[in-house]
Design a protein around this motif. Structure first.
Motif, PDB file in Angstrom:
ATOM      1  N   GLU A  20       0.825  -1.200   0.000  1.00 49.63           N
ATOM      2  CA  GLU A  20       0.000   0.000   0.000  1.00 49.63           C
ATOM      3  C   GLU A  20       0.858   1.248   0.000  1.00 49.63           C
ATOM      4  N   LEU A  21       1.803   1.269   0.961  1.00 47.93           N
ATOM      5  CA  LEU A  21       2.699   2.408   1.035  1.00 47.93           C
ATOM      6  C   LEU A  21       3.946   2.053   0.241  1.00 47.93           C
ATOM      7  N   GLY A  22       4.803   2.953   0.126  1.00 47.86           N
ATOM      8  CA  GLY A  22       6.080   2.603  -0.524  1.00 47.86           C
ATOM      9  C   GLY A  22       6.353   3.457  -1.727  1.00 47.86           C
ATOM     10  N   LEU A  23       7.568   3.899  -1.834  1.00 48.37           N
ATOM     11  CA  LEU A  23       7.965   4.773  -2.918  1.00 48.37           C
ATOM     12  C   LEU A  23       7.913   4.041  -4.245  1.00 48.37           C
ATOM     13  N   LEU A  24       7.387   4.755  -5.241  1.00 48.74           N
ATOM     14  CA  LEU A  24       7.283   4.203  -6.593  1.00 48.74           C
ATOM     15  C   LEU A  24       8.577   3.530  -7.025  1.00 48.74           C
ATOM     16  N   TYR A  25       9.673   4.261  -6.883  1.00 48.91           N
ATOM     17  CA  TYR A  25      10.958   3.751  -7.359  1.00 48.91           C
ATOM     18  C   TYR A  25      11.518   2.696  -6.420  1.00 48.91           C
ATOM     19  N   HIS A  26      11.357   2.963  -5.115  1.00 52.67           N
ATOM     20  CA  HIS A  26      11.914   2.013  -4.154  1.00 52.67           C
ATOM     21  C   HIS A  26      11.252   0.656  -4.289  1.00 52.67           C
ATOM     22  N   ARG A  27       9.939   0.680  -4.643  1.00 52.10           N
ATOM     23  CA  ARG A  27       9.221  -0.563  -4.791  1.00 52.10           C
ATOM     24  C   ARG A  27       9.847  -1.371  -5.925  1.00 52.10           C
ATOM     25  N   ARG A  28      10.136  -0.681  -7.045  1.00 54.25           N
ATOM     26  CA  ARG A  28      10.748  -1.364  -8.181  1.00 54.25           C
ATOM     27  C   ARG A  28      12.155  -1.831  -7.789  1.00 54.25           C
ATOM     28  N   GLU A  29      12.869  -0.954  -7.095  1.00 54.28           N
ATOM     29  CA  GLU A  29      14.228  -1.292  -6.682  1.00 54.28           C
ATOM     30  C   GLU A  29      14.249  -2.533  -5.808  1.00 54.28           C
ATOM     31  N   ARG A  30      13.271  -2.619  -4.906  1.00 58.32           N
ATOM     32  CA  ARG A  30      13.199  -3.791  -4.027  1.00 58.32           C
ATOM     33  C   ARG A  30      13.007  -5.056  -4.827  1.00 58.32           C
ATOM     34  N   ARG A  31      12.152  -4.972  -5.824  1.00 57.69           N
ATOM     35  CA  ARG A  31      11.923  -6.159  -6.660  1.00 57.69           C
ATOM     36  C   ARG A  31      13.202  -6.541  -7.379  1.00 57.69           C
ATOM     37  N   VAL A  32      13.918  -5.524  -7.884  1.00 53.82           N
ATOM     38  CA  VAL A  32      15.182  -5.812  -8.577  1.00 53.82           C
ATOM     39  C   VAL A  32      16.156  -6.458  -7.596  1.00 53.82           C
ATOM     40  N   ARG A  33      16.167  -5.957  -6.365  1.00 58.46           N
ATOM     41  CA  ARG A  33      17.081  -6.525  -5.359  1.00 58.46           C
ATOM     42  C   ARG A  33      16.710  -7.966  -5.032  1.00 58.46           C
ATOM     43  N   LEU A  34      15.406  -8.204  -4.910  1.00 59.59           N
ATOM     44  CA  LEU A  34      14.954  -9.580  -4.649  1.00 59.59           C
ATOM     45  C   LEU A  34      15.359 -10.498  -5.790  1.00 59.59           C
ATOM     46  N   LEU A  35      15.160  -9.997  -7.021  1.00 62.15           N
ATOM     47  CA  LEU A  35      15.506 -10.811  -8.193  1.00 62.15           C
ATOM     48  C   LEU A  35      17.009 -11.062  -8.253  1.00 62.15           C
ATOM     49  N   THR A  36      17.801 -10.000  -7.985  1.00 64.54           N
ATOM     50  CA  THR A  36      19.261 -10.164  -8.029  1.00 64.54           C
ATOM     51  C   THR A  36      19.699 -11.198  -7.004  1.00 64.54           C
ATOM     52  N   SER A  37      19.142 -11.108  -5.788  1.00 65.27           N
ATOM     53  CA  SER A  37      19.523 -12.060  -4.742  1.00 65.27           C
ATOM     54  C   SER A  37      19.152 -13.482  -5.177  1.00 65.27           C
ATOM     55  N   ALA A  38      17.930 -13.619  -5.740  1.00 64.37           N
ATOM     56  CA  ALA A  38      17.484 -14.943  -6.176  1.00 64.37           C
ATOM     57  C   ALA A  38      18.383 -15.458  -7.300  1.00 64.37           C
ATOM     58  N   MET A  39      18.771 -14.547  -8.217  1.00 62.70           N
ATOM     59  CA  MET A  39      19.659 -14.942  -9.325  1.00 62.70           C
ATOM     60  C   MET A  39      21.019 -15.405  -8.801  1.00 62.70           C
ATOM     61  N   MET A  40      21.517 -14.679  -7.776  1.00 57.59           N
ATOM     62  CA  MET A  40      22.816 -15.065  -7.200  1.00 57.59           C
ATOM     63  C   MET A  40      22.724 -16.484  -6.639  1.00 57.59           C
ATOM     64  N   MET A  41      21.613 -16.761  -5.955  1.00 56.35           N
ATOM     65  CA  MET A  41      21.441 -18.099  -5.369  1.00 56.35           C
ATOM     66  C   MET A  41      21.329 -19.154  -6.479  1.00 56.35           C
ATOM     67  N   PHE A  42      20.530 -18.821  -7.505  1.00 55.20           N
ATOM     68  CA  PHE A  42      20.319 -19.759  -8.603  1.00 55.20           C
ATOM     69  C   PHE A  42      21.639 -20.057  -9.322  1.00 55.20           C
ATOM     70  N   MET A  43      22.376 -18.978  -9.672  1.00 57.12           N
ATOM     71  CA  MET A  43      23.657 -19.160 -10.377  1.00 57.12           C
ATOM     72  C   MET A  43      24.635 -19.951  -9.509  1.00 57.12           C
ATOM     73  N   GLY A  44      24.614 -19.638  -8.191  1.00 52.89           N
ATOM     74  CA  GLY A  44      25.504 -20.346  -7.274  1.00 52.89           C
ATOM     75  C   GLY A  44      25.250 -21.847  -7.320  1.00 52.89           C
ATOM     76  N   VAL A  45      23.958 -22.239  -7.335  1.00 57.16           N
ATOM     77  CA  VAL A  45      23.616 -23.673  -7.341  1.00 57.16           C
ATOM     78  C   VAL A  45      23.964 -24.305  -8.695  1.00 57.16           C
TER      79      VAL A  45
END
Ligand code: C2E
Ligand code: CA
Ligand code: CA
Length: 462
Positions: A20-45
């Motif tokens: 509900e709350l959350g900065l327009l850009y920060h929201r997108r940034e968070r998703r990118v961060r989540l994706l990057t973290s998930a990608m790091m885990m995936f690539m690591g495996v």
């Protein structure tokens, strides 16, 4: 399920499913961060399994590190620790890429070095990810990537011999890595440009909003133990012509960075003073206080105090009804200047509260140095007060601190009668939150007497 895991899952869900709350850009940034973290885990495996099948255990260890740091940054993102998550992502990727380039990927007659190309993409990504941080951090990380890239691109020697991957892996790897790294670079430059355009558009819209009077104040009641209204917090809203009502979380940060927060904040203070003057003449509301959020940049302006004193002179209400909400993070720099400004205003009767208490600066020494009247327990602690022993301990600690230092304490974000009961049992006497009312336009204030008398009769321990 342990409390921390439950909290993490709740926060991840909140981050992913349109919050509900959350900065327009920060929201997108968070998703990118989540994706990057998930990608790091995936690539690591994936790479870990591939290199394990080839018996290359040093590379498997690096992939293990990639997986672990991906997991850590995922957890930090879930806990809303944006900067810490970014530091983990960039720090670990920088070390892993350099380690790979030096140990496993030295150039030879069969294949040039290619792993270092990721450093260019990482440098551009740092400009995006640390955009809202200290420029020293932003440019420091970007320049570290660039520096490492230049050294690795200009060196042909095998710096640490004996670890190079076999040529049958390196030759196709060079093609793959060059393609992946350059694609990443182009995508990131695109993101950087789009982001800059969107920001300048939003900035122009904010200027227009000021000129066209599209901002309005909404009021959220603050009540005592009996449910009687003590006053309100003024919360800024943007009545956007096409997007409808825009919440401050979506524009305050940008306004702060661009400096627009100064004229916006001045408008908020003018409107709040006019409102207090109107309430001063009202038979029921004359004792109400109005809390106004003050941004760091706004308070730092040399004209802040003279302009506010001028406003107080031109309005007829007791200045003690005006409460300025400062945040802990504001108190990190220029404490002497802040103290002088606070003392000048306090001498005229203006009061001060410390917003989001417990989430920022860790030293408490400023509490006795500054003329503060009230502490606001941050809503994150209130939200978890019944489920997390740590939050409950912090809430008790703030209440004890308030009573021993003679400061009032208000809890914000109170949503349930159970949370209110816990707070009341521990000595809290002032409350704010959806349990009583959301922030409403000025006309909605008419309904408060009815809402709260109805509520207080249902509230346990009232
Ligand atoms: P804040 O000062 O911490 O304000 C409290 C926020 O929590 C408000 O969000 C309020 O609507 C929301 N809230 C209140 N009760 C509850 C509850 O029971 N549960 C939940 N989940 N939330 C609750 P809002 O209005 O979106 O404001 C967000 C932030 O924007 C404010 O946080 C404040 O930092 C900033 N802000 C708002 N108005 C102004 C302003 O005039 N000037 C400045 N500088 N900042 C402002
Ligand atoms: Ca506030
Ligand atoms: Ca707050």
């Amino acid at each position: 399920m342990p409390y921390t895991a439950a909290r993490l899952i709740r926060q991840l869900r909140r981050l992913w499913v349109a919050p509900e709350l959350g900065l327009l850009y920060h929201r997108r940034e968070r998703r990118v961060r989540l994706l990057t973290s998930a990608m790091m885990m995936f690539m690591g495996v994936v790479w870990g399994l591939f290199f394990a099948s080839k018996g290359l255990w040093l590379v498997v260890a690096m992939d293990g590190a990639l997986f672990t740091f991906g997991l850590i940054s995922l957890a930090l993102t879930g806990l809303n620790r944006r900067q810490a998550a970014n530091l983990v992502i960039f720090g670990s990727l920088l070390v892993i890429v350099i380690g790979n380039a030096v140990l496993l990927d030295p150039p030879n007659a069969m294949a040039p070095r290619s792993t270092h190309l990721y450093l260019l993409a990482l440098g551009v990504a740092a400009l995006v990810a640390f955009r809202d941080d200290d420029p020293r951090l932003r440019y420091g990380v970007a320049l570290s990537c660039l520096g490492a890239f230049v050294v690795l691109a200009a060196t042909t020697a095998d710096l640490v011999p004996g670890y190079a991957l076999p040529d049958d892996i390196r030759v196709p790897g060079t093609w793959l890595q060059t393609l992946a790294a350059t694609t990443m670079l182009i995508l990131l430059v695109h993101v950087l440009l789009t982001d800059a355009t969107e920001r300048s558009e939003l900035e122009a819209e904010l200027v227009q909003a000021l000129v066209l009077h599209q901002f309005e104040l909404h009021y959220q009641p603050q009540v005592d133990a009996q449910g009687q209204v003590l006053g309100a917090e003024a919360l800024l809203r943007w009545q956007h012509p096409t997007r409808g009502l825009v919440m401050p979380g979506q524009f305050i940060d940008l306004a702060e960075q661009s400096g627009l927060i100064v004229p916006m904040g001045q408008w908020v203070l003018e409107t709040a003073c006019a409102q207090l003057q109107a309430w001063a003449q009202h038979p029921v509301r004359s004792h109400w206080c109005l809390a106004v959020n003050i941004s760091q940049r706004q308070f730092r302006q040399p004209e802040f105090v003279p302009k506010l004193l001028e406003l107080l002179q031109h309005h007829r209400f007791s200045p003690s009804r005006l409460e300025l909400e400062l945040t802990e993070t504001m108190l990190v720099e220029d404490l002497d200047d802040i103290k002088l400004k606070m003392l000048t205003l306090a001498a005229c009767g203006v009061t001060f509260s410390l917003d989001d208490f417990g989430t920022g600066y860790s030293s408490l020494s400023y509490l006795k140095r500054l003329p503060l009247n009230k502490l606001k327990i941050d809503q994150s602690f209130v939200a978890d007060v019944l489920t997390e022993p740590n939050s409950a301990a912090i809430v008790r600690m703030v209440l004890a601190l308030g009573s021993s230092m003679n400061l009032q304490v208000i809890a914000e974000g109170v949503e349930t009668p159970e949370q209110r009961a816990f707070l009341l049992d521990n000595g809290c006497q002032q409350f704010q939150g959806y349990l009583f009312s959301r922030a409403v336009p000025v006309e909605g204030v008419e309904g408060w007497g009815w809402v709260n008398s109805a509520l207080s009769s249902n509230i346990p321990n009232a």
